[in-house]
Enzyme design. Structure first.
Site, PDB file in Angstrom:
ATOM      1  N   HIS A  13       0.873  -1.194   0.000  1.00  0.00           N
ATOM      2  CA  HIS A  13       0.000   0.000   0.000  1.00  0.00           C
ATOM      3  C   HIS A  13       0.900   1.230   0.000  1.00  0.00           C
ATOM      4  CE1 HIS A  13      -3.745   2.251   1.542  1.00  0.00           C
ATOM      5  NE2 HIS A  13      -2.808   3.161   1.287  1.00  0.00           N
ATOM      6  N   HIS A  15       1.547   5.367  -1.624  1.00  0.00           N
ATOM      7  CA  HIS A  15       1.161   6.557  -2.406  1.00  0.00           C
ATOM      8  C   HIS A  15       2.403   7.127  -3.063  1.00  0.00           C
ATOM      9  CE1 HIS A  15      -2.927   6.804  -0.718  1.00  0.00           C
ATOM     10  NE2 HIS A  15      -2.351   6.244   0.328  1.00  0.00           N
ATOM     11  N   LYS A  99      -9.334  -0.386  -5.837  1.00  0.00           N
ATOM     12  CA  LYS A  99      -9.360   0.269  -4.523  1.00  0.00           C
ATOM     13  C   LYS A  99     -10.710   0.904  -4.269  1.00  0.00           C
ATOM     14  CE  LYS A  99      -7.989   2.213  -0.715  1.00  0.00           C
ATOM     15  NZ  LYS A  99      -6.740   2.656  -0.160  1.00  0.00           N
ATOM     16  N   HIS A 136     -10.384   0.911   1.883  1.00  0.00           N
ATOM     17  CA  HIS A 136     -10.183   1.866   2.973  1.00  0.00           C
ATOM     18  C   HIS A 136     -11.398   1.691   3.889  1.00  0.00           C
ATOM     19  CE1 HIS A 136      -8.676   5.779   4.709  1.00  0.00           C
ATOM     20  NE2 HIS A 136      -9.838   5.613   5.301  1.00  0.00           N
ATOM     21  N   HIS A 174      -4.532  -0.883   5.911  1.00  0.00           N
ATOM     22  CA  HIS A 174      -4.098  -0.107   7.083  1.00  0.00           C
ATOM     23  C   HIS A 174      -5.048  -0.273   8.265  1.00  0.00           C
ATOM     24  CE1 HIS A 174      -6.910   2.595   5.153  1.00  0.00           C
ATOM     25  NE2 HIS A 174      -6.052   3.099   4.322  1.00  0.00           N
ATOM     26  N   ASP A 247       1.495   2.573   3.547  1.00  0.00           N
ATOM     27  CA  ASP A 247       0.661   3.773   3.404  1.00  0.00           C
ATOM     28  C   ASP A 247       1.523   5.031   3.485  1.00  0.00           C
ATOM     29  OD1 ASP A 247      -1.598   5.228   2.885  1.00  0.00           O
ATOM     30  OD2 ASP A 247      -2.480   4.998   4.863  1.00  0.00           O
TER      31      ASP A 247
HETATM   32  O1  DOR Z   1      -3.262   9.253   5.771  1.00  0.00           O
HETATM   33  C1  DOR Z   1      -3.649   8.972   4.646  1.00  0.00           C
HETATM   34  N1  DOR Z   1      -3.134   9.576   3.557  1.00  0.00           N
HETATM   35  N2  DOR Z   1      -4.615   8.055   4.514  1.00  0.00           N
HETATM   36  C2  DOR Z   1      -5.181   7.815   3.340  1.00  0.00           C
HETATM   37  O2  DOR Z   1      -6.053   6.995   3.290  1.00  0.00           O
HETATM   38  C3  DOR Z   1      -4.785   8.573   2.131  1.00  0.00           C
HETATM   39  C4  DOR Z   1      -3.451   9.116   2.249  1.00  0.00           C
HETATM   40  C5  DOR Z   1      -3.113  10.165   1.215  1.00  0.00           C
HETATM   41  O3  DOR Z   1      -3.374   9.945   0.045  1.00  0.00           O
HETATM   42  O4  DOR Z   1      -2.562  11.200   1.582  1.00  0.00           O
HETATM   43 ZN    ZN Z   2      -3.291   5.100   1.716  1.00  0.00          ZN
END
Ligand code: DOR
Ligand code: ZN
Length: 345
Positions: A13, A15, A99, A136, A174, A247
């Site tokens: 997971h 970003h 997702k 999520h 998460h 995450d």
């Molecule tokens: O803390 C987070 N940041 N949780 C999420 O689900 C998305 C993520 C983000 O894209 O910044």
């Molecule tokens: Zn995330």
């Protein structure tokens, strides 16, 4: 034990963002991880196979030479998603998972799902072809306390969905509560959970005690200590249904340090060091490979990486830059708030 060698870990997971931010942060994940499930919550989101192909190309275009890294793409589920497009993207190998963001649950989730019945044809198709759904797991209604949103989601959304579609393979992402751990542990089949590095290290005091600390704010928000301990127990248990999804979610500092700061913690740089610290504290270094390198591939039906990573314990604490500079601006690095002595060799 002061040295441990693992099959190269994967991040289930992650970003990676886009543009200058992508370019600035990708090297940190690509150094320590062979593969990662790439979150689709860009603006605009990665909804179709065409979007995923273009995003994958943008990632590969900025991957530094000499780093071997495979992005495993996901599609952002909307109420307009076409089941045939999803199935074709999966069959071609382009897309690993879909997702589900409940609309409004987190960063860039406003195009997410409001009414689950509208996406049932997509979910039915996924169950039929064995394509995993990453969730999520938080409800969004304002009358549910933010610390209860995961537990309420499990009871009111996830459990009914699993009863309705028992063949759908679901990754509850998460997970942050003992309720989540208990629910996954008690499931008979087709359910696993990722756990982040930061939720193993901090509880909600990190955000709120002694001043408000925006760099510890993420979603799902860190819970009280008993939940953190439940997560640690699950992560170090050897149960293959719990594995690593960092995450890691960078935002530039001005978007965190303001009156309405974004959710997200950037841990890509120091995740492996922090995990070794946690697993050593739990007398479970022998379970680290399972959590970071073996159980994730097993769940997603992929081989374990043949490359390895060695972690070494040194006498002085490891340090990282407090911030990294990206073309978009500075991003604060997760500070685990305790000395960590494990470094990636
Ligand atoms: O803390 C987070 N940041 N949780 C999420 O689900 C998305 C993520 C983000 O894209 O910044
Ligand atoms: Zn995330």
């Amino acid at each position: 034990m002061d040295e441990i060698t693992l099959p190269k870990p994967d991040d289930w997971h992650l970003h990676l963002r886009d543009g200058a931010m992508l370019k600035g942060i990708l090297p940190f994940s690509a150094k320590h991880f062979a593969r990662a499930i790439i979150m689709p919550n860009l603006v605009p989101p990665v909804v179709t196979a065409t979007d995923a192909q273009a995003y994958r190309d943008r990632i590969m275009a900025v991957l530094p030479q000499g780093l071997d890294f495979t992005p495993l793409m996901t599609l952002y589920l909307t109420e307009g998603t076409d089941p045939a497009d999803v199935a074709a993207a999966h069959a071609s190998g382009l897309v690993t998972a879909v997702k589900l963001y409940p609309a409004g649950a987190t960063t860039n989730s406003h195009s997410g799902v409001r009414d689950l019945s509208k996406v049932m044809p997509v979910l039915e198709k996924m169950a039929e072809i064995g394509m995993p759904l990453c969730i999520h797991g938080e409800v969004t209604s304002s009358d549910v306390d933010i610390f209860d949103r995961e537990a309420v989601f499990i009871e009111t959304v996830l459990d009914p969905l699993r009863k309705r579609l028992p063949d759908l393979k679901i990754t509850l992402e998460h997970v942050t509560t003992s309720d989540g751990v208990d629910y996954v542990s008690g499931a008979d089949k087709n359910l696993a959970a990722t756990i982040t590095t930061h939720h193993l290290m901090i509880n909600r005091n990190a955000i709120l005690a002694g001043g408000i600390k925006p760099h510890y704010y993420c979603l799902p928000v860190a819970k009280r200590e008993s939940h953190r301990l439940a997560l640690r127990k699950a992560a170090t248990s050897g149960d293959p249904r719990f594995f690593l999804g960092t995450d890691s979610a960078p935002h530039v500092d001005p978007l965190k340090e303001c009156g309405c700061g974004c959710a997200g913690i950037f841990t890509a740089i120091n995740t492996l060091s922090c995990l070794a610290h946690v697993f050593e504290e739990e007398s479970a270094l022998d379970k680290l490979a399972g959590f970071a390198s073996v159980s994730g591939p097993a769940w997603y039906g992929l081989p374990v990486n043949t490359d390895t990573v060695t972690l070494r314990k040194r006498s002085s604490p490891v340090s990282w830059p407090a911030k990294i500079e990206t073309g978009d601006g500075p991003v604060t690095v997760f500070d685990p708030m305790v000395p960590v002595h494990w470094e990636v060799a």
